[in-house]
Write a protein that holds these residues in place. Structure first.
Motif, PDB file in Angstrom:
ATOM      1  N   VAL A 111      27.907 -12.026  13.029  1.00 32.45           N
ATOM      2  CA  VAL A 111      26.663 -11.278  12.958  1.00 32.45           C
ATOM      3  C   VAL A 111      26.813 -10.240  11.852  1.00 32.45           C
ATOM      4  O   VAL A 111      27.845  -9.565  11.744  1.00 32.45           O
ATOM      5  N   TRP A 112      25.797 -10.154  11.019  1.00 33.74           N
ATOM      6  CA  TRP A 112      25.800  -9.267   9.858  1.00 33.74           C
ATOM      7  C   TRP A 112      24.687  -8.268  10.079  1.00 33.74           C
ATOM      8  O   TRP A 112      23.509  -8.621  10.068  1.00 33.74           O
ATOM      9  N   GLN A 113      25.054  -7.011  10.311  1.00 31.32           N
ATOM     10  CA  GLN A 113      24.050  -5.975  10.539  1.00 31.32           C
ATOM     11  C   GLN A 113      23.615  -5.421   9.187  1.00 31.32           C
ATOM     12  O   GLN A 113      24.427  -4.846   8.450  1.00 31.32           O
ATOM     13  N   ILE A 114      22.337  -5.607   8.862  1.00 30.61           N
ATOM     14  CA  ILE A 114      21.813  -5.140   7.581  1.00 30.61           C
ATOM     15  C   ILE A 114      20.573  -4.298   7.847  1.00 30.61           C
ATOM     16  O   ILE A 114      19.549  -4.820   8.299  1.00 30.61           O
ATOM     17  N   ASP A 115      20.659  -3.003   7.578  1.00 33.64           N
ATOM     18  CA  ASP A 115      19.489  -2.146   7.730  1.00 33.64           C
ATOM     19  C   ASP A 115      18.427  -2.512   6.693  1.00 33.64           C
ATOM     20  O   ASP A 115      18.723  -3.144   5.666  1.00 33.64           O
ATOM     21  N   LEU A 116      17.198  -2.083   6.933  1.00 34.94           N
ATOM     22  CA  LEU A 116      16.095  -2.478   6.070  1.00 34.94           C
ATOM     23  C   LEU A 116      16.131  -1.826   4.694  1.00 34.94           C
ATOM     24  O   LEU A 116      15.388  -2.232   3.803  1.00 34.94           O
ATOM     25  N   ASP A 117      17.004  -0.840   4.507  1.00 32.10           N
ATOM     26  CA  ASP A 117      17.159  -0.230   3.195  1.00 32.10           C
ATOM     27  C   ASP A 117      18.494  -0.619   2.546  1.00 32.10           C
ATOM     28  O   ASP A 117      18.957   0.039   1.624  1.00 32.10           O
TER      29      ASP A 117
END
Length: 269
Positions: A111-117
């Protein structure tokens, strides 16, 4: 190997620079599964998970965030959106919704957590996918190009150990039986292991996370409220009149590199 992306969203159309939410959705298409949780938090017992209840009466986004996402993911079965049903008890439960209420992550490796910014160079994504396939690390850390004030100034690895790069940006986690999130600030999952790729190793390979977290005044204003720290907005405004002043002890440098392709195409920078 199967990779899932997770993110959370609230009032992105009002807070992020115009077009950034759509740019993020385009970027996320490299994954095999994209899980998006929408809504506001009211986390009285989770300080870092924050309180956004002042921005909405019912916990839902009040701008065009939902419609932007729903229009994009229509006919894209690997994208999934969980809409708010009242306030969330913090960001961590927003991430764990997909573990607690669905089986969508069964059989996934990472799982790769990528914030919207947050954005990555396309070539770096391919390198990282190869690293995961070949080395099977339990996590991957990054340095951030942390943009401040506009798209042309950055706080980077020259400020190692200070705000913006005080801790490793841990974003990729290997999934195993019983995996779940234990915090969002900073992102952490269990089970925990020490077999990972450090931020110094990804930097050696020329890979960094591009973090556009304080590009617009709207972002600084939102974060000042969310983190209960009005100094963020004050510094943002002061920096605009003196673009050489330090920010929370960090030097801000002109950025002369390349932006990720989707950012370049969206903002012509």
């Amino acid at each position: 190997m199967k990779i899932a992306i997770q993110t959370i969203v609230f009032n992105a159309e009002n807070v992020l620079p115009s077009g950034m939410l759509s740019a993020w959705l385009k970027q996320a298409d490299f994954a095999d599964l994209v899980l998006i949780t929408e809504g506001a938090t009211r986390a009285e017992t989770h300080a870092w998970d924050g309180d956004t209840s002042s921005f909405t009466e019912d916990g839902a986004s009040t701008d065009g965030t939902r419609s932007t996402i729903e229009d994009f993911i229509k006919d894209k079965p690997k994208f999934h959106l969980k809409r708010a049903e009242g306030f969330w008890d913090g960001k961590t439960p927003m991430f764990n919704y997909w573990f607690d209420h669905t089986d969508l992550l069964d059989g996934f490796d990472y799982v790769w957590q990528i914030d919207l910014d947050e954005f990555y160079m396309s070539a770096d994504v391919e390198i990282l996918k190869s690293i995961l396939e070949q080395d099977s690390p339990d996590y991957v850390d990054f340095f951030a190009n942390h943009f401040w004030g506009d798209f042309n100034h950055v706080i980077d690895e020259r400020n190692d150990g200070r705000w913006a790069n005080q801790i490793p940006w841990r974003r990729i986690f290997k999934l195993s039986k019983g995996s779940r999130w234990i915090s969002h600030e900073p992102p952490r999952m269990v089970p925990v292991s020490s077999k990972g790729i450090s931020k110094y190793e990804t930097l050696r390979r020329g890979i960094k996370l591009f973090h556009y977290s304080y590009v617009s005044r709207e972002q600084a204003e939102f974060k000042s409220v969310f983190f209960r720290n009005p100094e963020k907005l004050r510094l943002f405004d002061a920096w605009q009149t003196n673009k050489s002043m330090p920010i929370f002890g960090c030097s801000v440098h002109p950025f002369d590199g390349r932006h990720p392709e989707v950012i370049h195409d969206t903002y012509q920078v």
